[in-house]
Scaffold this motif. Structure first.
Motif, PDB file in Angstrom:
ATOM      1  N   SER A  94       0.999  -1.276   0.076  1.00 44.70           N
ATOM      2  CA  SER A  94       0.150  -0.083   0.019  1.00 44.70           C
ATOM      3  C   SER A  94       0.915   1.227  -0.068  1.00 44.70           C
ATOM      4  N   LEU A  95       2.131   1.140   0.149  1.00 42.27           N
ATOM      5  CA  LEU A  95       3.122   2.353  -0.022  1.00 42.27           C
ATOM      6  C   LEU A  95       3.750   2.562  -1.384  1.00 42.27           C
ATOM      7  N   ASN A 110       5.274   6.299   0.806  1.00 44.49           N
ATOM      8  CA  ASN A 110       4.321   7.238   1.307  1.00 44.49           C
ATOM      9  C   ASN A 110       2.811   6.386   1.135  1.00 44.49           C
ATOM     10  N   TRP A 111       1.761   6.462   2.128  1.00 47.92           N
ATOM     11  CA  TRP A 111       0.812   5.679   2.017  1.00 47.92           C
ATOM     12  C   TRP A 111      -0.016   6.104   0.571  1.00 47.92           C
ATOM     13  N   ASP A 112      -0.562   5.186  -0.067  1.00 55.45           N
ATOM     14  CA  ASP A 112      -1.053   5.347  -1.008  1.00 55.45           C
ATOM     15  C   ASP A 112      -2.578   5.730  -0.795  1.00 55.45           C
ATOM     16  N   GLU A 113      -2.986   6.844  -0.783  1.00 61.03           N
ATOM     17  CA  GLU A 113      -4.584   7.025   0.005  1.00 61.03           C
ATOM     18  C   GLU A 113      -5.526   6.877  -1.186  1.00 61.03           C
ATOM     19  N   ILE A 144      -5.911   5.992   6.291  1.00 61.98           N
ATOM     20  CA  ILE A 144      -4.408   5.373   6.749  1.00 61.98           C
ATOM     21  C   ILE A 144      -4.747   4.798   8.308  1.00 61.98           C
ATOM     22  N   SER A 192      -0.305   6.352  11.292  1.00 68.06           N
ATOM     23  CA  SER A 192       0.054   7.723  10.888  1.00 68.06           C
ATOM     24  C   SER A 192       1.515   7.899  10.483  1.00 68.06           C
ATOM     25  N   GLN A 216       3.032   6.087   8.290  1.00 65.08           N
ATOM     26  CA  GLN A 216       3.251   5.823   6.929  1.00 65.08           C
ATOM     27  C   GLN A 216       3.041   6.933   5.949  1.00 65.08           C
ATOM     28  N   ARG A 217       2.619   8.026   6.445  1.00 65.21           N
ATOM     29  CA  ARG A 217       2.316   9.066   5.416  1.00 65.21           C
ATOM     30  C   ARG A 217       2.953  10.412   5.790  1.00 65.21           C
ATOM     31  N   TRP A 263       2.994  14.123   6.358  1.00 60.14           N
ATOM     32  CA  TRP A 263       1.995  15.028   6.753  1.00 60.14           C
ATOM     33  C   TRP A 263       2.257  16.408   6.519  1.00 60.14           C
TER      34      TRP A 263
END
Length: 252
Positions: free
Chosen positions: A21-22, A38-41, A47, A50, A52-53, A55
């Motif tokens: 998912s990253l 980075n988190w693939d939103e 998410i 926290s 993993q992204r 900000w």
């Protein structure tokens, strides 16, 4: 400071990370290019971790250091608390090659993710990365790594109960140099009112001051839309990003 998709999961450097998912992204801070997972939103939605992204508060702190090089000029030992992706610590290491940088987080999976980012961004002389849970094992950590003249934390206080252990960790690991400080960025939310900051500062014996950044020439780099009332598309209109500098009183 902008982020753009670099390569899909499975690219060089991600072999030690199992979460698909990253996604690798490029993060630009001035002349420095930082690659992180980075988190693939879009694919994954909300998410769950926290760290993993990327900000907005991390972007702001990295930009602050870039546009105010004096922050890092005298820093010999730099510590990042609650690092998440490690963007702030990596940026500090790239901007201040002379400094010893230590990057920490309290989650095992986030520490491993951050170590992967260090392998990707440094061919040699990587910053150190270790697990550190606020308020625990600080004496042992200090004996091993010493104290720090610059401590960094971006949007790391997630509730009222997490501010005291954060500040106690800062107080224990910040050295007593007159120029030593902790720079913290956070989003002003209902559970972090200004009177809470003042109360906990008095309780832990740290002094503090707010750093105004909104009118700085580089502040527009935090705006991702043409609407000046929005600092970042991830931040609701009522959430203002603040910068606070924590210091030990000169008499301590």
């Amino acid at each position: 400071m902008a982020a753009a998709v670099d390569t899909a999961p499975g690219a060089h450097g991600q072999e030690n990370i199992s979460d698909d998912s990253l996604t690798w992204v490029d993060v630009t801070v001035g002349t420095q290019l930082i690659k992180v997972l980075n988190w693939d939103e879009i694919k994954q939605g909300i998410i769950t971790l926290s760290g993993q992204r990327l900000w907005p508060a991390a972007k702001l702190l990295a930009l602050l250091m870039h546009h105010n090089p004096d922050i890092l000029e005298g820093a010999k030992n730099v510590l990042e608390l609650g690092a998440g992706l490690g963007v702030v610590g990596i940026a500090a290491a790239k901007m201040a090659g002379h400094a010893k940088v230590m990057i920490t987080d309290g989650e095992d999976s986030v520490v491993e993710l951050c170590r992967e980012h260090l392998r990707r961004n440094f061919e040699k002389d990587q910053p150190q990365c270790e697990k550190l849970f606020w308020g625990e094992g600080l004496e042992e950590f200090k004996q091993k790594h010493g104290t720090f003249d610059l401590i960094l934390g971006s949007d790391v206080v997630e509730g009222e109960d997490s501010l005291p252990p954060f500040l106690s960790t800062v107080k224990e690991l910040l050295n007593s140099s007159p120029t030593a400080m902790c720079l913290q960025t956070y989003v002003e939310r209902p559970y972090l009112p200004s009177n809470l900051i003042a109360r906990e500062a008095e309780a832990c014996g740290l002094s503090y001051t707010y750093i105004e950044w909104e009118n700085q020439p580089w502040a527009h780099q935090m705006v991702q839309t043409k609407d000046p009332s929005r600092w970042d598309r991830f931040s609701p209109l009522w959430a203002k990003i603040r910068i606070i500098a924590w210091m030990k009183p000169l008499s301590s």
